[in-house]
Motif scaffolding. Structure first.
Motif, PDB file in Angstrom:
ATOM      1  N   UNK A 173       0.808  -1.219   0.000  1.00 67.82           N
ATOM      2  CA  UNK A 173       0.000   0.000   0.000  1.00 67.82           C
ATOM      3  C   UNK A 173       0.843   1.272   0.000  1.00 67.82           C
ATOM      4  N   UNK A 174       2.048   1.185  -0.520  1.00 72.37           N
ATOM      5  CA  UNK A 174       2.952   2.329  -0.607  1.00 72.37           C
ATOM      6  C   UNK A 174       3.588   2.377  -1.994  1.00 72.37           C
ATOM      7  N   UNK A 175       4.041   3.574  -2.364  1.00 72.42           N
ATOM      8  CA  UNK A 175       4.749   3.742  -3.626  1.00 72.42           C
ATOM      9  C   UNK A 175       6.170   4.206  -3.304  1.00 72.42           C
ATOM     10  N   UNK A 176       7.141   3.496  -3.884  1.00 74.21           N
ATOM     11  CA  UNK A 176       8.548   3.842  -3.757  1.00 74.21           C
ATOM     12  C   UNK A 176       9.065   4.177  -5.151  1.00 74.21           C
ATOM     13  N   UNK A 177       9.993   5.122  -5.235  1.00 73.83           N
ATOM     14  CA  UNK A 177      10.559   5.520  -6.521  1.00 73.83           C
ATOM     15  C   UNK A 177      12.072   5.376  -6.465  1.00 73.83           C
ATOM     16  N   UNK A 178      12.609   4.764  -7.525  1.00 72.67           N
ATOM     17  CA  UNK A 178      14.058   4.665  -7.697  1.00 72.67           C
ATOM     18  C   UNK A 178      14.441   5.566  -8.855  1.00 72.67           C
ATOM     19  N   UNK A 179      15.339   6.476  -8.615  1.00 69.71           N
ATOM     20  CA  UNK A 179      15.835   7.376  -9.649  1.00 69.71           C
ATOM     21  C   UNK A 179      17.149   6.829 -10.186  1.00 69.71           C
ATOM     22  N   UNK A 180      17.234   6.639 -11.498  1.00 67.43           N
ATOM     23  CA  UNK A 180      18.495   6.176 -12.067  1.00 67.43           C
ATOM     24  C   UNK A 180      19.578   7.231 -11.918  1.00 67.43           C
ATOM     25  N   UNK A 181      19.188   8.497 -11.938  1.00 64.59           N
ATOM     26  CA  UNK A 181      20.154   9.582 -11.788  1.00 64.59           C
ATOM     27  C   UNK A 181      20.733   9.606 -10.368  1.00 64.59           C
ATOM     28  N   UNK A 182      19.863   9.476  -9.343  1.00 63.84           N
ATOM     29  CA  UNK A 182      20.317   9.543  -7.947  1.00 63.84           C
ATOM     30  C   UNK A 182      20.803   8.209  -7.418  1.00 63.84           C
ATOM     31  N   UNK A 183      20.268   7.118  -7.954  1.00 69.36           N
ATOM     32  CA  UNK A 183      20.740   5.792  -7.572  1.00 69.36           C
ATOM     33  C   UNK A 183      20.225   5.262  -6.248  1.00 69.36           C
ATOM     34  N   UNK A 184      19.038   5.702  -5.798  1.00 67.29           N
ATOM     35  CA  UNK A 184      18.504   5.155  -4.550  1.00 67.29           C
ATOM     36  C   UNK A 184      16.974   5.155  -4.571  1.00 67.29           C
ATOM     37  N   UNK A 185      16.393   4.306  -3.699  1.00 62.33           N
ATOM     38  CA  UNK A 185      14.948   4.210  -3.513  1.00 62.33           C
ATOM     39  C   UNK A 185      14.505   5.196  -2.445  1.00 62.33           C
ATOM     40  N   UNK A 186      13.287   5.727  -2.583  1.00 66.82           N
ATOM     41  CA  UNK A 186      12.681   6.517  -1.513  1.00 66.82           C
ATOM     42  C   UNK A 186      11.170   6.353  -1.569  1.00 66.82           C
ATOM     43  N   UNK A 187      10.563   6.404  -0.385  1.00 61.07           N
ATOM     44  CA  UNK A 187       9.109   6.310  -0.290  1.00 61.07           C
ATOM     45  C   UNK A 187       8.526   7.671  -0.633  1.00 61.07           C
ATOM     46  N   UNK A 188       7.525   7.669  -1.521  1.00 61.97           N
ATOM     47  CA  UNK A 188       6.942   8.951  -1.913  1.00 61.97           C
ATOM     48  C   UNK A 188       5.459   9.070  -1.603  1.00 61.97           C
ATOM     49  N   UNK A 189       4.755   7.960  -1.423  1.00 63.26           N
ATOM     50  CA  UNK A 189       3.303   8.062  -1.275  1.00 63.26           C
ATOM     51  C   UNK A 189       2.738   6.811  -0.619  1.00 63.26           C
ATOM     52  N   UNK A 190       1.761   7.037   0.266  1.00 62.91           N
ATOM     53  CA  UNK A 190       0.924   5.956   0.785  1.00 62.91           C
ATOM     54  C   UNK A 190      -0.431   6.054   0.119  1.00 62.91           C
ATOM     55  N   UNK A 191      -1.081   4.931  -0.037  1.00 62.23           N
ATOM     56  CA  UNK A 191      -2.467   4.969  -0.474  1.00 62.23           C
ATOM     57  C   UNK A 191      -3.292   5.560   0.661  1.00 62.23           C
ATOM     58  N   UNK A 192      -4.462   6.133   0.377  1.00 62.44           N
ATOM     59  CA  UNK A 192      -5.308   6.671   1.446  1.00 62.44           C
ATOM     60  C   UNK A 192      -5.595   5.603   2.502  1.00 62.44           C
ATOM     61  N   UNK A 193      -5.572   6.001   3.758  1.00 63.88           N
ATOM     62  CA  UNK A 193      -5.731   5.055   4.850  1.00 63.88           C
ATOM     63  C   UNK A 193      -7.157   4.556   5.019  1.00 63.88           C
ATOM     64  N   UNK A 194      -8.138   5.258   4.481  1.00 63.65           N
ATOM     65  CA  UNK A 194      -9.525   4.877   4.711  1.00 63.65           C
ATOM     66  C   UNK A 194      -9.965   3.686   3.855  1.00 63.65           C
ATOM     67  N   UNK A 195      -9.093   3.207   2.994  1.00 61.63           N
ATOM     68  CA  UNK A 195      -9.468   2.047   2.179  1.00 61.63           C
ATOM     69  C   UNK A 195      -8.242   1.180   1.934  1.00 61.63           C
ATOM     70  N   UNK A 196      -8.487  -0.047   1.611  1.00 62.08           N
ATOM     71  CA  UNK A 196      -7.414  -0.992   1.315  1.00 62.08           C
ATOM     72  C   UNK A 196      -7.429  -1.232  -0.187  1.00 62.08           C
ATOM     73  N   UNK A 197      -6.271  -1.300  -0.786  1.00 62.38           N
ATOM     74  CA  UNK A 197      -6.162  -1.464  -2.226  1.00 62.38           C
ATOM     75  C   UNK A 197      -5.487  -2.788  -2.564  1.00 62.38           C
ATOM     76  N   UNK A 198      -5.927  -3.372  -3.613  1.00 61.24           N
ATOM     77  CA  UNK A 198      -5.331  -4.602  -4.135  1.00 61.24           C
ATOM     78  C   UNK A 198      -4.935  -4.320  -5.570  1.00 61.24           C
ATOM     79  N   UNK A 199      -3.652  -4.257  -5.829  1.00 60.38           N
ATOM     80  CA  UNK A 199      -3.152  -3.960  -7.165  1.00 60.38           C
ATOM     81  C   UNK A 199      -3.320  -5.196  -8.039  1.00 60.38           C
ATOM     82  N   UNK A 200      -3.768  -4.978  -9.274  1.00 60.26           N
ATOM     83  CA  UNK A 200      -3.918  -6.117 -10.174  1.00 60.26           C
ATOM     84  C   UNK A 200      -3.280  -5.813 -11.519  1.00 60.26           C
TER      85      UNK A 200
END
Length: 168
Positions: free
Chosen positions: A23-50
């Protein structure tokens, strides 16, 4: 578990990899060379990615189920669009209420193919009223990829399981 999307951010001249997991989005930048957390899905609902991700207009798109916190048996399928430039998450409404869909990008447009053999195209990106149902009957298989519209209500499809071309 999660899914990955890859795309080019023209604003920063950088290639980015987005990982949607837990339920989170992480982004890896090829320029910077590292992962970072950028966004959570809204807490009021649960998501199932398909399914898988697609890229269009500088954003990574995917289908996900949104559950109603008050009624866990109620779910709706929606399109998420994650902009690589501003790293914001947006929702794009689906043209159909079907919960069995496939998201495609073809000739610069979003397409939705549902279980009932309907093929929808969003002719103007981000504009709900531009969803148009095509009169092309396409069998539902998530291994199909459109290669071209042939006219006369026919579409050329590649079936990745059969390694052949079919005209519908």
């Amino acid at each position: 578990m999660g899914i990955l999307g890859f795309g080019y951010d023209h604003c920063s001249d950088d290639y980015k990899l987005a990982r949607i997991t837990d339920y989170r989005i992480y982004v890896y930048s090829l320029r910077n060379g590292f992962w970072r957390k950028v966004k959570d899905f809204p807490e009021h609902c649960i998501h199932e990615v398909m399914g898988h991700t697609t890229q269009l207009n500088g954003a990574i798109h995917w289908l996900y189920f949104r559950y109603d916190a008050a009624d866990w048996y109620s779910r709706s399928l929606e399109i998420a669009a994650f902009s690589l430039a501003d790293e914001k998450l947006r929702k794009i409404p689906l043209p159909t209420s079907s919960n069995n869909c496939q998201l495609l990008v073809f000739e610069g447009c979003l397409y939705v193919h549902n279980l009932h053999d309907a093929l929808w195209v969003m002719k103007e990106y981000g504009v709900y009223k531009s969803w148009t149902k095509l009169d092309i009957k396409v069998p539902f298989r998530n291994t199909l990829e459109p290669l071209g519209l042939l006219g006369n209500d026919e579409v050329l499809l590649l079936d990745h399981n059969r390694f052949s071309h079919e005209v519908w």
